[in-house]
Design a protein around this motif. Structure first.
Motif, mmCIF file in Angstrom:
data_model
loop_
_atom_site.group_PDB
_atom_site.id
_atom_site.type_symbol
_atom_site.label_atom_id
_atom_site.label_comp_id
_atom_site.label_asym_id
_atom_site.label_seq_id
_atom_site.Cartn_x
_atom_site.Cartn_y
_atom_site.Cartn_z
ATOM 1 N N GLY A 171 -7.670 7.709 6.262
ATOM 2 C CA GLY A 171 -6.579 6.755 6.471
ATOM 3 C C GLY A 171 -6.971 5.330 6.134
ATOM 4 O O GLY A 171 -6.208 4.393 6.377
ATOM 5 N N ASP B 142 -5.055 1.854 4.402
ATOM 6 C CA ASP B 142 -4.296 0.833 5.142
ATOM 7 C C ASP B 142 -5.187 -0.390 5.373
ATOM 8 O O ASP B 142 -4.753 -1.539 5.248
ATOM 9 N N LYS C 187 0.860 -1.192 0.000
ATOM 10 C CA LYS C 187 0.000 0.000 0.000
ATOM 11 C C LYS C 187 0.894 1.239 0.000
ATOM 12 O O LYS C 187 1.852 1.315 0.767
ATOM 13 N N LYS D 189 -1.205 8.138 13.489
ATOM 14 C CA LYS D 189 -1.930 7.825 12.251
ATOM 15 C C LYS D 189 -1.109 7.025 11.245
ATOM 16 O O LYS D 189 -1.575 6.787 10.125
HETATM 17 MG MG MG Z 1 -2.406 6.974 6.311
#
Ligand code: MG
Ligand code: ADP
Ligand code: ASP
Length: 414
Positions: A151, A154, A6, A209
């Motif tokens: 986010g 992920d 990723k 994060k």
């Molecule tokens: Mg991130």
């Protein structure tokens, strides 16, 4: 090997960077690996889409917001495949629904419920690199596009790694791994060679994060090996693994901060059985996740209740709370959005007393007032004024001996 990689927004933040990532993937294909690549939107794109929406309507319908935000990742996967083509790397893009990433219907914070891997496997068998849009999914019942929350790419990557039984899930980002604290706040932060799922889960949920919390939940549940590393160097990063594989045991392994919460207080609540449920049921029904709840001892049959919610849910929670206050005869609803939560995390805390008092003394030494305290087996969190966040992180990092320039405080040294 089957590898899921990723790349975050900064890693694909320009045409050159997308080309760089395509070359990195090509090198791994040349080593004989099968590759699934999950991409975020280019840096800044998701933020600017949110900004566009806000200019039209400060509280747009969540469904339409997801239709909008999903376009960020759509751009980056297409551009990546075009870059791949120019270097002779066979690659095909898949949007969330094409990759059959199925979710519930909570727009803006949808949970992945299932991943059907047939199409991805077919493409891999054809010798292609499969390039999947991060952060988005499909609510099967309605056929709607959903997004997983900020986010969330992920989580797409780890969920795919779990479903495909990948050998490793590599999370490429703009720092070299998981550090003892945010290296952009404290430059002396140390890179951890490995961290346990449990500690990473706490770090992520308390604001670090570098990994989305749900990605760590998935990894722990399905035993996915995560390697967090930099897109811009070839150095080894941090392995996120089960606790029994950790060799270096520190009492405290990290300091985290979170500026994305707000505090609500409802005053003079009648102190009768069932009242907490009356307050929190409607809030949870609205899909709002409540953190740190504090109820004061009551005086004359009345009490105050304070809790924190994500800043993005603050207005909604405040509105709900106002209605409840009227219904139950409470006095006032007070709010504070200028707060931050700083936390220290470490499995070693289970066997060592004195961490909390050391933390409070460190904050006091900088005259930082603690608004609320919350502890669990492996973490202590304090809510403070937002403006002191960086100062608090640095003093705690130093107090617990976490810096590059400080000798690590190992488990057997109390
Ligand atoms: Mg991130
Ligand atoms: P990406 O866009 O690649 O997903 P993010 O911005 O989501 O990257 O996450 C990486 C950032 O996480 C780093 O730039 C860093 O500022 C921040 N961060 C916070 N806490 C930590 C930590 N303990 N270790 C490493 N990075 C951290
Ligand atoms: N593009 C989304 C965000 O900026 C998802 C991600 O980058 O993981 O939050």
């Amino acid at each position: 090997m089957l590898i899921v990689q990723k790349y975050g927004g900064t890693s694909v933040g320009s045409i050159e960077r997308i080309q760089n990532v395509a070359a990195k993937v090509q090198a791994r294909v040349a080593d004989g690996h099968q590759m699934v690549v999950v991409l975020s939107a280019m840096a800044g794109v998701t933020d600017s889409l949110i900004d566009l929406a806000q200019q039209i309507n400060p509280e747009p319908a969540a469904r339409e917001m997801d239709v909008l935000l999903a376009t960020g990742e759509q751009q980056s996967i297409a551009l990546f495949c075009m870059a791949a083509e120019t270097i002779g790397l066979p690659a095909q893009s898949l949007l969330g629904f094409q990759a059959a990433i199925l979710t519930d219907n909570m727009f803006g914070k949808a949970r992945i419920t299932d991943v059907e891997t047939a199409r991805i496997k077919e493409l891999l068998d054809e010798g292609k690199v499969v390039v999947v849009a991060g952060f988005q999914g499909l609510d099967w019942d309605s056929g709607d596009v959903t997004t997983l929350g900020r986010g969330g790419s992920d989580t797409t990557a780890v969920a795919l790694a779990a479903a495909l039984g990948a050998d490793v899930c590599e999370i490429f980002t703009d720092v070299e791994g998981v550090f003892t604290t945010d290296p952009n706040v404290e430059p002396s932060a140390r890179k951890l060679a490995a961290i346990s799922y449990e500690e990473m889960l706490e770090m992520a949920s308390l604001g670090a994060k570098v990994l989305d919390i749900r990605s760590v939940e998935f990894a722990a549940k399905f035993g996915v090996k995560i390697h967090v590393r930099s897109t811009f160097t070839d150095r080894e990063g941090t392995m996120v693994v089960p606790e029994d594989q950790i060799t270096e045991r520190l009492i405290i392994s990290g300091v985290a901060y979170n500026k994305n919460e707000a505090r609500l207080t409802i005053t003079d609540v009648p102190d009768t059985p069932g009242i907490a449920s009356q307050i929190f049921s409607p809030i949870s029904q609205a899909g709002i996740v409540v953190d740190v709840i504090i109820q004061n001892t009551s005086a004359e049959g009345k009490t105050d209740m304070t809790f924190t919610v994500p800043k993005t849910d603050y207005e909604a929670a405040r509105r709900i709370l106002k209605d409840i206050a009227d219904q139950i005869g409470a006095a006032e609803v007070l709010g504070d959005t200028e707060i931050a939560k700083v936390s220290v995390i470490g499995i070693g805390m289970r066997n060592h007393a004195g961490v909390a008092s050391k933390m409070f003394a460190a904050l006091a030494s900088e005259n930082i007032n603690i608004k609320t305290i919350n502890t669990s087996e492996i973490k202590i969190s304090c809510v403070i004024d937002e403006k002191y966040t960086e100062l608090a992180v640095r003093v705690l990092h130093k107090t617990f001996g976490l810096g590059e320039d400080q000798p690590p405080v190992a488990e057997d040294v109390t």
